[in-house]
Design a protein around this motif. Sequence first.
Motif, PDB file in Angstrom:
ATOM      1  N   GLY A 152       0.832  -1.209   0.000  1.00  0.00           N
ATOM      2  CA  GLY A 152       0.000   0.000   0.000  1.00  0.00           C
ATOM      3  C   GLY A 152       0.867   1.261   0.000  1.00  0.00           C
ATOM      4  N   SER A 153       0.267   2.359  -0.429  1.00  0.00           N
ATOM      5  CA  SER A 153       1.022   3.591  -0.660  1.00  0.00           C
ATOM      6  C   SER A 153       1.352   4.351   0.629  1.00  0.00           C
ATOM      7  CB  SER A 153       0.206   4.494  -1.591  1.00  0.00           C
ATOM      8  OG  SER A 153       0.651   5.811  -1.509  1.00  0.00           O
ATOM      9  N   LYS A 154       2.633   4.620   0.821  1.00  0.00           N
ATOM     10  CA  LYS A 154       3.078   5.420   1.976  1.00  0.00           C
ATOM     11  C   LYS A 154       2.491   6.826   1.935  1.00  0.00           C
ATOM     12  CE  LYS A 154       7.306   7.670   2.083  1.00  0.00           C
ATOM     13  NZ  LYS A 154       7.114   9.047   2.540  1.00  0.00           N
ATOM     14  N   ASN A 155       2.623   7.473   0.777  1.00  0.00           N
ATOM     15  CA  ASN A 155       2.204   8.878   0.721  1.00  0.00           C
ATOM     16  C   ASN A 155       0.690   9.041   0.770  1.00  0.00           C
ATOM     17  OD1 ASN A 155       4.873   9.472   0.631  1.00  0.00           O
ATOM     18  ND2 ASN A 155       4.902  10.256  -1.467  1.00  0.00           N
ATOM     19  N   ALA A 156      -0.041   7.946   0.557  1.00  0.00           N
ATOM     20  CA  ALA A 156      -1.498   8.011   0.738  1.00  0.00           C
ATOM     21  C   ALA A 156      -1.857   7.782   2.203  1.00  0.00           C
ATOM     22  CB  ALA A 156      -2.195   6.980  -0.145  1.00  0.00           C
ATOM     23  N   VAL A 157      -1.209   6.805   2.821  1.00  0.00           N
ATOM     24  CA  VAL A 157      -1.660   6.428   4.165  1.00  0.00           C
ATOM     25  C   VAL A 157      -1.306   7.479   5.217  1.00  0.00           C
ATOM     26  CG1 VAL A 157       0.298   5.018   4.977  1.00  0.00           C
ATOM     27  CG2 VAL A 157      -2.000   4.429   5.651  1.00  0.00           C
ATOM     28  N   LEU A 158      -0.199   8.185   5.028  1.00  0.00           N
ATOM     29  CA  LEU A 158       0.208   9.137   6.084  1.00  0.00           C
ATOM     30  C   LEU A 158      -0.816  10.264   6.265  1.00  0.00           C
ATOM     31  CD1 LEU A 158       4.074   9.193   5.518  1.00  0.00           C
ATOM     32  CD2 LEU A 158       2.811   8.015   7.332  1.00  0.00           C
ATOM     33  N   PRO A 159      -1.243  10.961   5.183  1.00  0.00           N
ATOM     34  CA  PRO A 159      -2.281  11.987   5.403  1.00  0.00           C
ATOM     35  C   PRO A 159      -3.623  11.397   5.834  1.00  0.00           C
ATOM     36  CG  PRO A 159      -1.752  11.789   3.061  1.00  0.00           C
ATOM     37  CD  PRO A 159      -0.740  10.984   3.806  1.00  0.00           C
ATOM     38  N   ASN A 178      -4.842  -2.778   3.620  1.00  0.00           N
ATOM     39  CA  ASN A 178      -3.661  -2.721   2.744  1.00  0.00           C
ATOM     40  C   ASN A 178      -2.692  -1.608   3.168  1.00  0.00           C
ATOM     41  OD1 ASN A 178      -2.170  -3.767   0.600  1.00  0.00           O
ATOM     42  ND2 ASN A 178      -2.856  -2.160  -0.785  1.00  0.00           N
ATOM     43  N   CYS A 179      -2.652  -1.370   4.475  1.00  0.00           N
ATOM     44  CA  CYS A 179      -1.740  -0.351   5.002  1.00  0.00           C
ATOM     45  C   CYS A 179      -0.316  -0.931   5.020  1.00  0.00           C
ATOM     46  CB  CYS A 179      -2.196  -0.003   6.420  1.00  0.00           C
ATOM     47  SG  CYS A 179      -1.182   1.234   7.178  1.00  0.00           S
ATOM     48  N   PRO A 180       0.670  -0.218   4.493  1.00  0.00           N
ATOM     49  CA  PRO A 180       2.019  -0.797   4.466  1.00  0.00           C
ATOM     50  C   PRO A 180       2.660  -0.844   5.865  1.00  0.00           C
ATOM     51  CG  PRO A 180       2.068   1.468   3.680  1.00  0.00           C
ATOM     52  CD  PRO A 180       0.623   1.135   3.909  1.00  0.00           C
ATOM     53  N   HIS A 181       3.412  -1.911   6.109  1.00  0.00           N
ATOM     54  CA  HIS A 181       4.150  -2.032   7.380  1.00  0.00           C
ATOM     55  C   HIS A 181       5.508  -1.366   7.182  1.00  0.00           C
ATOM     56  CE1 HIS A 181       1.534  -5.022   9.478  1.00  0.00           C
ATOM     57  NE2 HIS A 181       1.119  -5.185   8.228  1.00  0.00           N
ATOM     58  N   ILE A 182       5.555  -0.073   7.356  1.00  0.00           N
ATOM     59  CA  ILE A 182       6.805   0.681   7.145  1.00  0.00           C
ATOM     60  C   ILE A 182       7.036   1.568   8.364  1.00  0.00           C
ATOM     61  CG2 ILE A 182       6.798   0.698   4.614  1.00  0.00           C
ATOM     62  CD1 ILE A 182       5.325   3.366   4.689  1.00  0.00           C
ATOM     63  N   SER A 183       8.268   2.032   8.525  1.00  0.00           N
ATOM     64  CA  SER A 183       8.564   2.752   9.767  1.00  0.00           C
ATOM     65  C   SER A 183       7.885   4.127   9.807  1.00  0.00           C
ATOM     66  CB  SER A 183      10.066   2.847  10.006  1.00  0.00           C
ATOM     67  OG  SER A 183      10.679   3.600   9.003  1.00  0.00           O
ATOM     68  N   ASP A 184       7.613   4.761   8.661  1.00  0.00           N
ATOM     69  CA  ASP A 184       6.895   6.043   8.712  1.00  0.00           C
ATOM     70  C   ASP A 184       5.467   5.860   9.233  1.00  0.00           C
ATOM     71  OD1 ASP A 184       8.969   7.644   7.938  1.00  0.00           O
ATOM     72  OD2 ASP A 184       8.036   8.410   6.106  1.00  0.00           O
ATOM     73  N   VAL A 185       4.840   4.725   8.923  1.00  0.00           N
ATOM     74  CA  VAL A 185       3.502   4.456   9.466  1.00  0.00           C
ATOM     75  C   VAL A 185       3.616   4.232  10.980  1.00  0.00           C
ATOM     76  CG1 VAL A 185       1.638   2.724   9.543  1.00  0.00           C
ATOM     77  CG2 VAL A 185       2.441   3.608   7.346  1.00  0.00           C
ATOM     78  N   ASN A 186       4.639   3.490  11.405  1.00  0.00           N
ATOM     79  CA  ASN A 186       4.842   3.295  12.849  1.00  0.00           C
ATOM     80  C   ASN A 186       5.018   4.626  13.545  1.00  0.00           C
ATOM     81  OD1 ASN A 186       4.683   0.596  12.589  1.00  0.00           O
ATOM     82  ND2 ASN A 186       6.901   0.253  12.522  1.00  0.00           N
ATOM     83  N   CYS A 187       5.790   5.514  12.926  1.00  0.00           N
ATOM     84  CA  CYS A 187       6.058   6.820  13.526  1.00  0.00           C
ATOM     85  C   CYS A 187       4.751   7.624  13.631  1.00  0.00           C
ATOM     86  CB  CYS A 187       7.102   7.546  12.690  1.00  0.00           C
ATOM     87  SG  CYS A 187       7.598   9.117  13.368  1.00  0.00           S
ATOM     88  N   MET A 188       3.938   7.596  12.571  1.00  0.00           N
ATOM     89  CA  MET A 188       2.667   8.327  12.608  1.00  0.00           C
ATOM     90  C   MET A 188       1.754   7.726  13.686  1.00  0.00           C
ATOM     91  SD  MET A 188       1.063  10.919  11.474  1.00  0.00           S
ATOM     92  CE  MET A 188       1.186  11.655   9.876  1.00  0.00           C
ATOM     93  N   CYS A 189       1.768   6.402  13.840  1.00  0.00           N
ATOM     94  CA  CYS A 189       0.957   5.758  14.885  1.00  0.00           C
ATOM     95  C   CYS A 189       1.433   6.208  16.265  1.00  0.00           C
ATOM     96  CB  CYS A 189       1.044   4.234  14.773  1.00  0.00           C
ATOM     97  SG  CYS A 189       0.131   3.603  13.369  1.00  0.00           S
ATOM     98  N   ARG A 190       2.737   6.299  16.429  1.00  0.00           N
ATOM     99  CA  ARG A 190       3.249   6.732  17.749  1.00  0.00           C
ATOM    100  C   ARG A 190       2.872   8.183  18.017  1.00  0.00           C
ATOM    101  NH1 ARG A 190       9.033   5.880  18.271  1.00  0.00           N
ATOM    102  NH2 ARG A 190       9.103   5.380  16.063  1.00  0.00           N
ATOM    103  N   LEU A 191       2.845   8.997  16.945  1.00  0.00           N
ATOM    104  CA  LEU A 191       2.391  10.388  17.120  1.00  0.00           C
ATOM    105  C   LEU A 191       0.921  10.410  17.560  1.00  0.00           C
ATOM    106  CD1 LEU A 191       4.120  12.118  14.092  1.00  0.00           C
ATOM    107  CD2 LEU A 191       4.218  12.957  16.441  1.00  0.00           C
TER     108      LEU A 191
END
Length: 419
Positions: A20-27, A43-56
């Motif tokens: 799944g798309s990083k730049n779509a899921v973050l916003p 279909n959310c990607p398991h990437i560290s930027d998603v983890n970081c946004m979740c921690r935020l």
Amino acid sequence: MDIIHVQGSGPLRGEIQIQGSKNAVLPILAAAVLIEGTCCLKNCPHISDVNCMCRLLESMGCSTYWDEDGLKVDTSTLKESRLPKELVTSMRSSIILLGPLLARCKEASLDYPGGCVIGDRPIDMHLHLLKEMGAVFTIQNEHIAGLAEQLTGTTIRLPFPSVGTTENGILASVMAKGRTTLLNCALEPEVQQLCHFLNAAGAKIEGVGTDCLRIEGVEKLYPVTYMIEADRIVAGTYIFSAVATMGRIGILNTPVKELDSVLEVVKQMGCRLSLEGKHLEVWQKERPKAVSLVQTQVYPGFPTDLQSVLMTTLAVSDGESQIEENIFSNRFKIAGELVRMGAEIRIEGRRARIKGKEKLYAMSLLAEDLRGGAALVLAGICAQGNSLIGNCHYIERGYEDICRDYRFLGAAVEKIVRS
Ligand code: UD1
């Protein structure tokens, strides 16, 4: 420091499914702040930027968890509008929380965002847009304190179609008082996905897919389940990888409409493409041909995020090519590493002149940003011998498991975890 070990190999072959798309899921994760209740992102990607946004989000009192359906975000317990410095400064996208926080909490407090160092990444347009809607900011020592008793709709023309600013504008407007008109918006598919998500949640956004968005503020948004589309940049990475290695690969879920400008370039390089539904077959029979000039542009132009893998591909192509980088000021960083591997690249301002070489040589390399890191892994695959790529945490910001993906395609690429 974790490193990636890459063994130079022959043509890539095999089939691959795109995350799944990083730049779509973050916003979209930032948009969840506006919705009381639990949203589900499939279909959310398991990437560290998603983890970081979740921690935020968790630092604000929300809860996030993964289950068999995808990523769940419950913002009903959100209570904190101050974001922790160590998280904000580790990711550029933290700035897209500013609009939603002002809308939901009427205040926000955060430091200047971080992210990959690919040139100046100011936030002046974000702040200007939110000020036009009634927000007031106090900025001291790179810390932003924002207040917005009532965000109010108005007409705003963006000086440049910035992706993040367009997203912040949408997020600030969907629950603002009255109508907001955003002109000269970014057209990137990820902006459109954000609008589709918000409209599914009850927002009233018109003009999706155009550079003029008309947004009627609503009182409330409702939890939704939303499917994140395949990541066009990750798909593009593997398309160029097939071209650079003279391989033949199949991409099972290609976001093909979003890749027009990219497919145009690989066709010029002699690549054969065949499409059946979303299944794209990419076949490079001979050494890729040079291309006279590729210019990065806003969507639907050639994406800056694929400029680095393009550079690696041109470094092993037949003839002389040029790339012009028009979006970020400092995005030719991998040129130095490629030159150490034997590539012939000259940088002149915004332009890179690349004379293709038949061979690159393995080297110990250092990633300096996300997409540049992926391009170095590809360079290692194209090279003779064994390369090591340090700073691979950059790559993990946007690729779920680049080693796994390349192994699916037959390359010997492995992460080595060092304690
Ligand atoms: C997004 C993408 C990133 C991509 C970029 C361009 C996400 C999470 N990231 O980044 O992968 O490379 O779009 O397609 O979606 N600018 C200003 N002032 C501002 C904002 C931006 O001058 O307030 C400038 C930037 O420095 C840059 C240009 O505008 O030169 C484009 O930036 P922008 O479109 O905002 O990129 P991002 O949203 O940061």
